[in-house]
Design an enzyme around this catalytic site. Structure first.
Site, PDB file in Angstrom:
ATOM      1  N   HIS A 162       0.954  -1.166  -0.176  1.00  0.00           N
ATOM      2  CA  HIS A 162       0.102   0.014  -0.021  1.00  0.00           C
ATOM      3  C   HIS A 162       0.890   1.207   0.051  1.00  0.00           C
ATOM      4  O   HIS A 162       0.396   2.131  -0.020  1.00  0.00           O
ATOM      5  CB  HIS A 162      -0.826   0.101   1.217  1.00  0.00           C
ATOM      6  CG  HIS A 162      -1.926  -1.038   1.058  1.00  0.00           C
ATOM      7  ND1 HIS A 162      -3.111  -0.682   0.652  1.00  0.00           N
ATOM      8  CD2 HIS A 162      -1.909  -2.295   1.418  1.00  0.00           C
ATOM      9  CE1 HIS A 162      -4.089  -2.019   0.777  1.00  0.00           C
ATOM     10  NE2 HIS A 162      -3.172  -3.056   0.962  1.00  0.00           N
ATOM     11  N   ASP A 175       4.134   8.881  -1.149  1.00  0.00           N
ATOM     12  CA  ASP A 175       2.864   8.425  -0.841  1.00  0.00           C
ATOM     13  C   ASP A 175       2.384   7.195  -1.835  1.00  0.00           C
ATOM     14  O   ASP A 175       2.444   7.517  -2.853  1.00  0.00           O
ATOM     15  CB  ASP A 175       1.884   9.543  -0.759  1.00  0.00           C
ATOM     16  CG  ASP A 175       0.609   9.289   0.234  1.00  0.00           C
ATOM     17  OD1 ASP A 175       0.506   7.918   0.794  1.00  0.00           O
ATOM     18  OD2 ASP A 175       0.168  10.057   0.917  1.00  0.00           O
TER      19      ASP A 175
END
Length: 459
Positions: free
Chosen positions: A154, A358
Site C-alpha cells: 500500500h 505516498d
C-alpha cells in the site's frame, strides 16, 4: 476455484461494523466469497499462543495472532515503522537499524508462517497486505507451503537507492520473489520493482511478463486502490461543512487531512500557506487553512519532531497574519469523526494533498468525490502521490518548492467556475470508475491467472 481466500493484514476489524474503504472492501469481498481474515490481536500478551484465536462475528472466519510487548516494540514500532516505513518513503536519514528490531520482525513473521502452514491447503489463496509481512511468503515456502500467495504493497515500493540502506538486500529480493503476484499502487512502483531485481539481483524479465529470480517466477503489476465514491459523496451532503466550521459567507477554505507523518509534507504545506498569505493582495479572497492531523505512532521520535515543528509554524504564521476576526491557520492535532470529514471536504474550495512520498493517498480521491459538481473545489496534488498518475485534472505541484505551492494555492482560489468544472469532471471520471471494489476485483482476477506459475523455493 476451490479453496479459501485467506487475507493477512496487520489489523482486522473486530467488535463492530467495519469502517474505512480498504477494510470495508475486504469485508464485503469475504462476505461474498467466504474465506478467512487474519490479523494481530488488539492487546499484547506475555506469552503468544501457538494457534489462532477465532472471533465469531462474521459469515467468514476472523482469526487473530498474539503479539507480546517486545514483539510490538521490535516488529511493529521497530523494523516495520522505524526501518521499512522511512525506507519506502525516501527517508533513509530516519532509518533506525537495530539488530533486535530485525530479529523481532523475523520472529513474528516466522511464527505467523508456522501457524498458517498448519491450516493452509494447496488450493487456498493467501493474500498478504503491506510491509509488515514482506518475509511471510518466503517463510511459508521454506515450510513447504505450495498454495498461491499474493501480496499488495500500500506504500511506495523502495527504489534501488533506498534499498542500499538495508544490510539484508538479497534477503529482501528473496522475500518479494516468494510471492506469486506482487501488487503495487502505480506504474512507477512497477518500474522500481523491476529495476531493483535487474540491478541488485539476478532478475530476468521473461516474455510473459514474469520476473525470474533464482528458482522463482513472479508477476508484479499495478492496481491503483480506490474509494467508495458514491458512499462518500452521499455522506458529504448530510451536513453543511461550512456551518460545522463556522465560516463567514465569503470566506474561502483550504483543507488538509492527513495522519501526522513526515511523509505527508505538512511543514512545507503550512509554509506554502504562509507564503501565500505573505504575497496575498488586497483583492485576493480571504482564505482559512484547516489542517487536521491526528496523532500516529507517538512512540517514535520523528513524529514528536514534526508535531513540534507544525505547532511552531502555525503559531508564527497566525501571529503574523491573524486579524481580530480571522485566524488564517487552524491546526487540529486530534481525531475528527469520519462522518464529519466528508462534509468538511465538500465545503473546501481547495484541497491540499502534498506528500513528499505516498503510495496512493485516498484523501485526494475523497476530496474529488465530496465536491458539488455545480461549484467544485480545486485539488492541489503532489507529483509524488501515487494518485497523481490518475488525477491529471489536479494542479500538480512539487512539495519541495514552497513558492510553487503558494502560486498553486492562489491559482486555485481565483480559478474560474468553467475551469474548475472541467478539471472536476476529469477527476471524477477516474475516481468514480476505479473504485475500491474495482481494485479488489482486478487484483483477484489477476491472482487467479498467475497461479499456474507458482513454484517452490530451490532446495
Amino acid at each position: 476455484m476451490a479453496g479459501r481466500l485467506i487475507v493477512i493484514s496487520n489489523r482486522i476489524p473486530l467488535g463492530g461494523p467495519p469502517s474505512g474503504g480498504l477494510v470495508v472492501a475486504l469485508h464485503e469481498c469475504l462476505e461474498q466469497i467466504g474465506g478467512v481474515w487474519i490479523g494481530a490481536a488488539d492487546e499484547t500478551v506475555e506469552t503468544p499462543a501457538a494457534t489462532f484465536t477465532e472471533h465469531k462475528e462474521a459469515s467468514y472466519q476472523k482469526l487473530t495472532f498474539d503479539l507480546t510487548k517486545e514483539d510490538y516494540r521490535t516488529y511493529y514500532l521497530g523494523y516495520a515503522n522505524a526501518v521499512l516505513w522511512p525506507l519506502c518513503h525516501r527517508r533513509g536519514d530516519l532509518i533506525d537499524l537495530q539488530q533486535d528490531y530485525r530479529d523481532g520482525y523475523y520472529r513474528v513473521n516466522e511464527r505467523l508462517a508456522q501457524m498458517l502452514a498448519d491450516i493452509v491447503t494447496p488450493d487456498d489463496r493467501i493474500w498478504v497486505q503491506d510491509y509488515h509481512f514482506f518475509p511471510l511468503a518466503h517463510a511459508l515456502r521454506k515450510l513447504g507451503v505450495r498454495a498461491a500467495i499474493g501480496f499488495f504493497l500500500h506504500i511506495p515500493f523502495p527504489t534501488r537507492t533506498d534499498l542500499e540502506a538495508l544490510s539484508d538486500q538479497r534477503e529482501f529480493l528473496d522475500w518479494i520473489a516468494a510471492f506469486d503476484l506482487v501488487g503495487v499502487q502505480t506504474k512507477g512502483d512497477v518500474a522500481s520493482c523491476l529495476e531493483v531485481f535487474r540491478a541488485m539481483g539476478d532478475g530476468e524479465l521473461q516474455l510473459d511478463g514474469a520476473m525470474r529470480h533464482g528458482a522463482r517466477r513472479f508477476h508484479v503489476q499495478s492496481f491503483p486502490i480506490g474509494i467508495n465514491p458514491e458512499g462518500f459523496a452521499q455522506s458529504a451532503g448530510e451536513e453543511d461543512g461550512r456551518e460545522i466550521l463556522n465560516l463567514r459567507p465569503n470566506e474561502k477554505l483550504l483543507i488538509g487531512i492527513d495522519r501526522l507523518d513526515y511523509s505527508k509534507g505538512l511543514p512545507n504545506r503550512m509554509r506554502a500557506v504562509g507564503q501565500y498569505l505573505d504575497m496575498r493582495q488586497p483583492e485576493d479572497p480571504r482564505a482559512t487553512f484547516l489542517q487536521i492531523a491526528p496523532p500516529t505512532r507517538e512512540g517514535l521520535a520523528a513524529y514528536e519532531d514534526i508535531r513540534n515543528e507544525l505547532e511552531q509554524i502555525s503559531g508564527a504564521e497566525n501571529g503574523k497574519h491573524s486579524d481580530l476576526d480571522w485566524t488564517p491557520i487552524r491546526y487540529i492535532h486530534q481525531m475528527v469523526p469520519r462522518h464529519r470529514l466528508a462534509p468538511i471536504l465538500r465545503a473546501a474550495d481547495v484541497g491540499l494533498v502534498t506528500p513528499m512520498a505516498d503510495g496512493m493517498n485516498l484523501v485526494a480521491k475523497e476530496f474529488v468525490a465530496a465536491q458539488d459538481g455545480r461549484d467544485p473545489g480545486v485539488l492541489v496534488l503532489s507529483r509524488f502521490a501515487g494518485a497523481a498518475e490518475q488525477l491529471e485534472g489536479a494542479l500538480i505541484v512539487n512539495p519541495f518548492d514552497i513558492m510553487e505551492m503558494a502560486d498553486a494555492i492562489r491559482t486555485a482560489l481565483v480559478m474560474s467556475l468553467e475551469e474548475r468544472s472541467e478539471r472536476h469532471e476529469q477527476l471524477a471520471r477516474s475516481v468514480f470508475t476505479e473504485t475500491i471494489d474495482h481494485w479488489t476485483e482486478t487484483y483477484l482476477n489477476a491472482f487467479d491467472r498467475v497461479i499456474p506459475i507458482s513454484m517452490p523455493l530451490s532446495a
